[in-house]
Design an enzyme around this catalytic site. Structure first.
Site, PDB file in Angstrom:
ATOM      1  N   ASP A 538       1.094  -1.558   0.072  1.00  0.00           N
ATOM      2  CA  ASP A 538      -0.032  -0.177   0.176  1.00  0.00           C
ATOM      3  C   ASP A 538       0.571   1.196  -0.423  1.00  0.00           C
ATOM      4  O   ASP A 538       2.343   1.154   0.472  1.00  0.00           O
ATOM      5  CB  ASP A 538      -0.853  -0.310   0.855  1.00  0.00           C
ATOM      6  CG  ASP A 538      -1.681   1.515   1.043  1.00  0.00           C
ATOM      7  OD1 ASP A 538      -2.288   1.371   0.471  1.00  0.00           O
ATOM      8  OD2 ASP A 538      -2.445   1.906   2.236  1.00  0.00           O
ATOM      9  N   GLU A 617      -8.985  14.676   7.274  1.00  0.00           N
ATOM     10  CA  GLU A 617     -10.024  15.175   6.886  1.00  0.00           C
ATOM     11  C   GLU A 617      -9.668  16.214   8.422  1.00  0.00           C
ATOM     12  O   GLU A 617     -10.039  17.500   8.362  1.00  0.00           O
ATOM     13  CB  GLU A 617     -10.867  14.233   7.833  1.00  0.00           C
ATOM     14  CG  GLU A 617     -12.319  13.691   7.392  1.00  0.00           C
ATOM     15  CD  GLU A 617     -13.824  13.696   8.366  1.00  0.00           C
ATOM     16  OE1 GLU A 617     -13.566  13.210   9.283  1.00  0.00           O
ATOM     17  OE2 GLU A 617     -14.751  13.376   7.178  1.00  0.00           O
ATOM     18  N   THR A 795      -2.289   1.180  -5.129  1.00  0.00           N
ATOM     19  CA  THR A 795      -3.250   2.838  -3.904  1.00  0.00           C
ATOM     20  C   THR A 795      -4.134   2.707  -4.420  1.00  0.00           C
ATOM     21  O   THR A 795      -4.195   2.150  -5.757  1.00  0.00           O
ATOM     22  CB  THR A 795      -2.105   3.513  -3.943  1.00  0.00           C
ATOM     23  OG1 THR A 795      -2.301   4.732  -3.179  1.00  0.00           O
ATOM     24  CG2 THR A 795      -1.653   3.769  -5.481  1.00  0.00           C
ATOM     25  N   GLY A 796      -4.627   3.531  -3.808  1.00  0.00           N
ATOM     26  CA  GLY A 796      -5.731   4.487  -4.269  1.00  0.00           C
ATOM     27  C   GLY A 796      -6.094   5.600  -4.340  1.00  0.00           C
ATOM     28  O   GLY A 796      -7.325   6.441  -4.936  1.00  0.00           O
ATOM     29  N   ILE A 854      -1.402   1.588 -13.880  1.00  0.00           N
ATOM     30  CA  ILE A 854      -2.517   0.919 -14.266  1.00  0.00           C
ATOM     31  C   ILE A 854      -3.407   1.371 -13.118  1.00  0.00           C
ATOM     32  O   ILE A 854      -3.139   1.252 -12.070  1.00  0.00           O
ATOM     33  CB  ILE A 854      -2.804  -0.721 -14.729  1.00  0.00           C
ATOM     34  CG1 ILE A 854      -3.917  -0.681 -15.176  1.00  0.00           C
ATOM     35  CG2 ILE A 854      -2.862  -1.445 -13.689  1.00  0.00           C
ATOM     36  CD1 ILE A 854      -4.604  -2.813 -15.547  1.00  0.00           C
ATOM     37  N   GLY A 856      -7.937   1.701 -11.942  1.00  0.00           N
ATOM     38  CA  GLY A 856      -8.720   0.618 -11.207  1.00  0.00           C
ATOM     39  C   GLY A 856      -9.751   0.092 -12.226  1.00  0.00           C
ATOM     40  O   GLY A 856     -10.100  -0.933 -12.210  1.00  0.00           O
ATOM     41  N   ARG A 885      -6.044   3.928  -7.842  1.00  0.00           N
ATOM     42  CA  ARG A 885      -7.321   3.940  -7.884  1.00  0.00           C
ATOM     43  C   ARG A 885      -8.129   2.591  -7.992  1.00  0.00           C
ATOM     44  O   ARG A 885      -8.942   2.301  -8.495  1.00  0.00           O
ATOM     45  CB  ARG A 885      -8.173   4.653  -8.908  1.00  0.00           C
ATOM     46  CG  ARG A 885      -7.667   5.718  -9.443  1.00  0.00           C
ATOM     47  CD  ARG A 885      -8.298   7.192  -8.153  1.00  0.00           C
ATOM     48  NE  ARG A 885      -7.766   8.755  -8.200  1.00  0.00           N
ATOM     49  CZ  ARG A 885      -8.350   9.465  -7.775  1.00  0.00           C
ATOM     50  NH1 ARG A 885      -8.820   9.177  -6.690  1.00  0.00           N
ATOM     51  NH2 ARG A 885      -8.279  10.538  -7.825  1.00  0.00           N
ATOM     52  N   ASP A 911      -1.680  -1.032   5.826  1.00  0.00           N
ATOM     53  CA  ASP A 911      -1.305  -0.405   7.508  1.00  0.00           C
ATOM     54  C   ASP A 911      -3.025  -0.338   8.080  1.00  0.00           C
ATOM     55  O   ASP A 911      -3.215   0.075   8.680  1.00  0.00           O
ATOM     56  CB  ASP A 911      -0.570   0.962   7.586  1.00  0.00           C
ATOM     57  CG  ASP A 911      -1.554   2.173   6.728  1.00  0.00           C
ATOM     58  OD1 ASP A 911      -1.015   3.142   7.254  1.00  0.00           O
ATOM     59  OD2 ASP A 911      -1.850   2.060   5.935  1.00  0.00           O
TER      60      ASP A 911
END
Length: 1302
Positions: A538, A617, A795-796, A854, A856, A885, A911
């Site tokens: 990650d 946040e 990863t996102g 690449i 998502g 993503r 994590d």
């Protein structure tokens, strides 16, 4: 608040508002009597009135059709393309069937809540709605059935097919008996220990095998080794395992008792009584004080704080130390006294116990009051702690083993190491050999008996047992059973357990700032750490610190950065000077300071501390603070901010929470000027597709700024707002409230409802947050790449952010070319994958210097059945792969794809809760105890505090443990074959009768006592290089990674070596004992004397063999090797005088005098072990001289030098290529690999070499690293080879250039 509070990314919104729960209760409750009849909306057949029934049936069909149409609209929301991470099936079919057929009232209510919102787009949905209403009115069922529908919906609170649910009566007897609150984490009880322990032990094939041998030995006159020689060692081994299990389980029982005996106040018959936690049950009303743990899962009724709020800490559940807010329903907030609690009547309906920490769906039905939705905001979970609140009242809904904490205490999936699997396979092969030896020996016995039965009549060869092949097979089966070492399993367990302790107590992997040591949560995979080929990591919180700082923002096409004070920033100056974008700036800052779930805490000095569910946040709120928009007050009803000195209050109407699927969070508020607005923040792909045509004024500028922010490695979010008309909001509110009280599929229904309102957004701008790399990440990644490990990042985050992080952490080098796959369809993905795959296939490079990136959406198509194989081959050809993503499930799919297709050892590290799936899919899962909590660490096999500790965990502990376990297993088989095959050689001289050469108890104690310590010492203290050298030269990891020390070839070489040694150990003493006269007085002895000669030589030889293969000598190693030899002689002296004091071992009487009084014994003690091991010594000498490996070369260099720092300071490469790194290593003046002197001879220069290493066992490197020797580069899909002369010039520039002979 009816929202469930679910957050799939491991965070939880700590604040909700109570307003939502009330709004739906008064609305839709027209007839209180419907509480008594939850099926009032269903048409009933009445024989006396056929026409009304028929009319109802027709009306129901129309409503069902209408509901299906509207459900499809509610589910799909705006037409859009699926983004990365939204890889899920549409829910139209499930929703329509559920609500359209079983729940006829759904459609009627959703018409008004769904279609009017289309008026925001000036759509024609209104006309369709009016026509459907007209049709219903013409049928004569409109108004009446509409009322029935609403009654059914509001009174039931759940769908007709909601299925099984829990009903809890308030202050009354429960409808069923629920479990008590006693918990147990122990594996065994006093009664269950023996059967459970034996079942666990005999699931292992080896223990079953030895149990079978022990049973066969009980058959009279079958066992040549006695009745108990296998049973006693087996019982000893089982006893050791049992003691270990008992000690561990006693600790669990003590911990359980301490928890179960804690005290709590419970309401009994109008008074508060102090009881133990274990005495609580479902339905009990209890009082919990400040800083106390909650004893069970509770529904919050009221608290000492205003609006029935309370603060809890859930560090024991998810590791998050920030406080979370919980609030009781308004209906129960006034229950502040005992008499009020006693008058509480009704029931709670909720879902059955489950393990979802962030989900709860229930309904409170007080007598005479409307039902109220219960969500996660009303749940106080066992294991959490009450903070900053004097007391709370709660009612138990889940107790004991049914609490969410206990439901989540399940162990991780069982994983077995590669070495274990290979060992089991070889044990099966040895078992087949054992069967073959038994059959061969049995047949030989049959032939020998037939030949000698007439001539050797005195042997009584004519009885049944002698001639029976079955008896002979059993005899030899027992005789040869010890080819499989009986002590191997228990030795492995103890060694792995202690190796795990070494990991736990490694001070080099202790993180002082967080007081977090490394922790081995399992010991079964210690050696697997030394064989890792692929790492899936990650990014956020794993490679980065997950400590966010607000850096920049883009508002209305302008970029702003915070200054020391708000007045110094250009942003505030634009507001004060009423710049043309001032209104947009103000709305942007209001969104930042209002749209969140942060809880402010004001200190005595006036400073404000923000408690946030996620670092993002907190950073956004702090960013607004730095611009003068200070958020300082939160209640369930509203939030207040100080906007440049002006206080503003925003009434919170609804919170649409963030999830990893939605990738956005929205807040619906009523502004100070009484307008209703929707504030939304989320990923750019999600926000952009929901923008209204008139809300895209800054679209291109913001997009350009997003790319700039991402290229700087910053995390980005887009912010947008929508104005909502009151009538549209009220109609949507009905749909939302109905979804919020559903017991089943509440989350999907809430998401569908959110899709209806999160439309027609107006873009305000974007934010940029910095998440810095952790310390040591670039060096760690470079070292792991040099070790031959492929690193994939999943990863996102945005693509640009991930690429930039790849550069900064040295995962991507500037010499690499990048292939980017961003496709929006299956066909386009197929075309680009096939094109790149064809270009790779046409080239001669096996490992191109290319990074593949690449997203998502493309990954979803690439993992489809017809593209999966080509995609995985393309990925495996690339040096680096980055997936952006991606959703948690996609992470797990990628890990599973590589694990299954390559058969290589994979490691996943993360994590957060979104990393748990991939951690459990990989061969080895590593969790980081980070800011996002302990979910990943709890689900992992090993946990560490920082990514940089992965280098030491793999290169040091992994490589050491692999070498130790490998030698332990090989040596265990070697010593067994070495001794017990001698029984086969002796059978040649005993007429294949099954007669044993050794005394029966010496056979049984061989594994358990006399040769148990050397393998134990190997498994704990063996190491071929120091830890500093292992980290300094990552290439040393290749030996374990490529399984050079333990494979089928090595295993059978050791078996053959043992067979050869057994030949020497039998026939050399036999030759010395040929005349039988070995004493000066001319006396002779029997075969047992010969057996003890051989047995002594075997023990000395196998112990010396252990010394021969030992690289690291400690005083414990000396004690294990020499102590084992001394132990045998001590046993010989004692056991020779046991009889007649004890009635056994009569044939061993005086054996010590016989053995130690003959010079032949001492001559053989010197000659036989040396002769036997001479072959090994010669082979080792030749190998270390001619075929020296890199590991041996470095080890010898360490030994020869007194100052190890010279080796440590030798230059090494941080380049990702193995061949190049190896070349850098061997350019050292002291560690050279087959030095090529020809260029220097031509130039007349001479180069001095200290070591010569040829035939380095790195064949895999040759295939995978051709690009480093050919220096090929990827240019626009074409391979271009660098000029050879340039490469020669680089080579010639070093006076100690190395040439590899693979």
């Amino acid at each position: 608040m009816a929202d469930s509070g679910k957050n799939e990314s491991g965070t939880h919104n700590g604040s909700q508002n109570g307003r939502n729960g009330r709004s739906g209760h008064n609305r839709g409750r027209r007839q209180p009597e419907s509480l008594e009849n939850p099926t009032a909306g269903q048409a009933a057949f009445d024989a006396r009135s056929l026409w009304p029934s028929l009319r109802s049936w027709i009306g129901g069909g129309v409503r069902r059709l209408r509901s299906q149409l509207l459900r499809r609209t509610a589910t799909t929301g705006p037409e859009r393309t699926m983004t990365g991470g939204e890889d899920r099936l549409p829910r139209q079919e499930d929703t329509s069937n559920r609500d359209g057929v079983s729940h006829s009232g759904t459609g009627a209510t959703e018409t008004d809540g769904g279609n009017p919102h289309r008026r925001l787009n000036e759509s024609t949905g209104s006309g369709s709605r009016q026509s459907l209403k007209s049709l219903l009115r013409k049928a004569g069922i409109g108004k009446k059935k509409r009322k029935d529908d609403e009654d059914f919906t509001s009174s039931a609170g759940y769908d007709a097919d909601d299925g099984e649910r829990r009903v809890i009566n308030l202050n009354g007897p429960q409808p069923t008996k629920y479990c008590n609150n006693r918990i147990t984490t122990a594996k065994y009880s006093f009664i269950s220990f023996l059967p459970a322990f034996l079942f666990e032990q005999f699931r292992r094939y080896s223990n079953c095998f030895f149990l079978l041998i022990a049973i066969l030995q009980q058959i009279p006159e079958v066992s040549p080794t006695g009745r108990y020689t296998t049973l006693v060692p087996l019982m000893f081994i089982l006893s050791v395992s049992a003691i270990k299990e008992i000690i561990e389980d006693i600790k669990r029982h003590r911990a359980d008792n301490e928890i179960n005996h804690r005290l709590i106040e419970r309401l009994d018959s109008g008074s508060w009584n102090t009881v133990r936690w274990s005495e609580l049950t479902v339905g009990d009303i209890i009082k919990v004080g400040i800083n106390s743990f909650f004893p069970a899962d509770l529904i919050l009724l009221s608290s000492s704080e205003p609006q029935a709020m309370c603060f809890i800490e859930t560090a024991n559940l998810d590791g998050e130390t920030n406080l979370k807010i919980r609030q009781a329903l308004p209906a129960t907030a006034g229950l502040l006294e005992t008499k009020d609690l006693q008058r509480l009547e009704g029931r709670i309906e909720c879902e059955m116990p489950n393990r979802h920490l962030y989900e709860f769906n229930g309904v409170l039905r007080e007598t005479g009051k409307p039902p109220a939705a219960l969500g996660n905001d009303q749940v106080l979970q066992r294991g959490a702690i009450l903070r900053n609140t004097a007391w709370v009242f709660g009612i138990v809904v889940y107790s004991g083993q049914e609490t969410k904490l206990m439901k989540n205490s399940t162990s991780a999936p069982l994983k077995r190491s590669t070495v274990d699997k290979l060992t089991n396979t070889q044990i099966l092969m040895l078992f087949m050999i054992l069967i073959s030896l038994c059959i061969t020996s049995g047949l030989c016995n049959l032939f020998w008996t037939r030949e000698h039965s007439e001539t050797d009549w005195y042997l009584a060869l004519t009885d049944f047992r002698t001639k029976s092949l079955g008896y002979n097979l059993l005899t030899f089966f027992i005789l040869y059973n010890n080819l499989i070492p009986i002590s191997l399993q228990v030795t492995l367990e103890l060694v792995r357990f202690l190796q795990a302790i070494f990991i736990n107590y490694d001070i080099e992997m202790y993180h002082e700032q967080s007081n977090t040591p490394a922790m081995a949560r399992t010991s079964n995979l210690n050696e697997e750490l030394g064989m890792v080929k692929y790492i899936f990591s990650d990014k956020t919180g794993t490679l980065t610190q997950n400590v966010m700082e607000f850096k920049k923002c883009s508002i209305a096409g302008y970029v702003y950065t915070p200054e020391r004070t708000p007045e110094e920033s250009q942003l505030v100056q634009n507001i004060l000077s009423r710049h043309q974008t001032a209104a947009v700036i103000e709305e942007f800052l209001v969104l930042l300071s209002v749209c969140h779930t942060v809880i402010p805490e004001r200190k005595e000095d006036g400073t404000i501390i923000y408690h946030a569910a996620s670092p993002d946040e907190r950073a956004l709120v702090e960013g607004a603070n730095r611009f003068g928009y200070i958020f300082d007050t939160r209640t369930p009803e509203y939030v207040e901010i100080n906007a440049l000195g002006v206080r503003k209050r925003y009434e919170v109407l609804n919170v649409l929470e963030f999830t990893s699927t939605r990738k956005r969070m929205s807040l619906i508020v009523r502004t100070p000027d009484n307008k209703i607005k929707l504030f939304c923040k989320g990923a750019d792909t999600v926000i952009y597709e929901r923008l209204a045509p008139q809300g895209q004024a800054f679209r291109e500028q913001t997009l350009r700024h997003l790319e700039e922010f991402a290229s700087d490695g910053l995390r980005t979010l887009c912010l947008a707002v929508a104005d909502i008309r009151p009538d549209v909001y009220q109609e949507w509110r009905q749909t939302f409230d109905k979804a919020s009280v559903a017991l089943q599929n509440r989350e999907s229904k809430l998401e569908d409802a959110a899709n209806l309102i999160e439309n027609n957004l107006r873009l305000l701008g974007a934010t940029a947050i910095e998440d810095r790399l952790q310390d040591g990440v670039p060096e760690t990644i470079a070292s792991l790449l040099d070790a031959g490990i492929y690193i994939w990042v999943l990863t996102g985050d945005k693509q640009e952010t991930a690429i930039n992080i790849g550069y900064s952490c040295r995962l991507i080098s500037h010499s690499m070319d990048i292939i980017i796959l961003n496709e929006e369809s299956l066909d386009a993905t197929r075309e680009v994958i096939h094109r790149h795959y064809g270009e790779f296939k046409s080239s001669s490079a096996k490992d191109a210097n290319v990074a593949l990136v690449i997203d998502g959406t493309t990954l979803k198509y690439a993992l489809s059945c017809d593209l999966r194989n080509d995609f995985q081959v393309l990925c495996l050809l690339c040096r680096v792969v980055i997936c952006c993503r991606v959703s948690p499930m996609q992470k797990a799919e990628v890990v599973e794809m590589v694990t299954q297709s390559t058969n290589a050892v994979t490691l996943a590290i993360g994590d957060g809760a979104n990393d748990v799936a991939m951690i459990q899919k990989a061969n080895v899962g590593i969790g980081i105890s980070g800011v996002e909590g302990l979910q990943a660490a709890c689900a992992s096999d090993y946990s560490i505090a920082q990514f940089r500790y992965l280098q030491r965990l793999l290169l040091v502990h992994g490589a050491w443990n692999y070498a130790r376990i490998s030698k332990l297993i090989l040596y265990s088989f070697y010593k067994n074959v070495c001794l017990y095959v001698i029984e086969l050689w002796f059978a040649l001289y005993s007429g294949w009768s099954g007669q044993i050469l050794f005394e029966r108890w010496t056979i049984g104690l061989y594994n358990v006592l006399f040769t148990a310590m050397p393998p134990f010492a190997m498994g704990l203290f063996e190491k071929f290089c120091t830890a500093e050298t292992m980290i300094r030269y990552p290439l040393l990891y290749k030996t374990s990674q490529n399984a050079k020390l333990f494979n089928v070839k090595v295993f059978w070489i050791w078996i053959f070596n043992a067979l050869l040694h057994s030949v020497f150990l039998f026939w050399l003493p036999l030759a010395a004992y040929a005349k039988e006269v070995i004493w000066s007085d001319g006396k002779t002895s029997d075969y047992l004397m010969m057996g003890n000669l051989v047995y002594t030589y075997v023990i000395v030889t196998v112990c010396l063999k252990a010394g021969l293969i030992t690289n690291s000598w400690t005083w414990l190693t000396h004690l294990a090797i020499w102590g084992s030899i001394v132990l045998w002689f001590g046993f010989l002296l004692i056991y020779s005088h046991v009889w007649p004091t004890f009635k056994f071992a009569s044939n061993f009487r005086g054996m010590d005098i016989q053995l130690l009084s003959t010079p032949v014994f001492y001559f053989g003690l010197l000659l036989v072990p040396i002769t036997t091991l001479l072959v090994d010594v010669i082979c080792k000498l030749v190998h270390n001289t001619v075929f020296k490996t890199l590991t041996e070369a470095v080890r010898e260099t360490e030994i020869r030098r007194s100052d190890i720092s010279e080796v440590m300071n030798e230059p090494r490469s941080s380049d990702s290529g193995f061949g190049y790194a190896l070349g850098k290593l061997v350019r050292s003046r002291h560690v050279l690999i087959s030095q090529d002197l020809r260029p220097n001879l031509e130039s007349g220069s001479s180069v001095e070499s200290n070591l010569r290493v040829e035939n380095l066992e790195l064949e895999v490197d040759t295939e995978q690293q051709q690009r480093n020797r050919q220096r090929q580069k990827w240019r626009g899909g074409q391979l271009q080879q660098l000029e050879a002369p340039g490469r020669r010039r680089t080579t010639a520039s070093s006076p100690t250039t190395a040439t590899l002979h693979m």
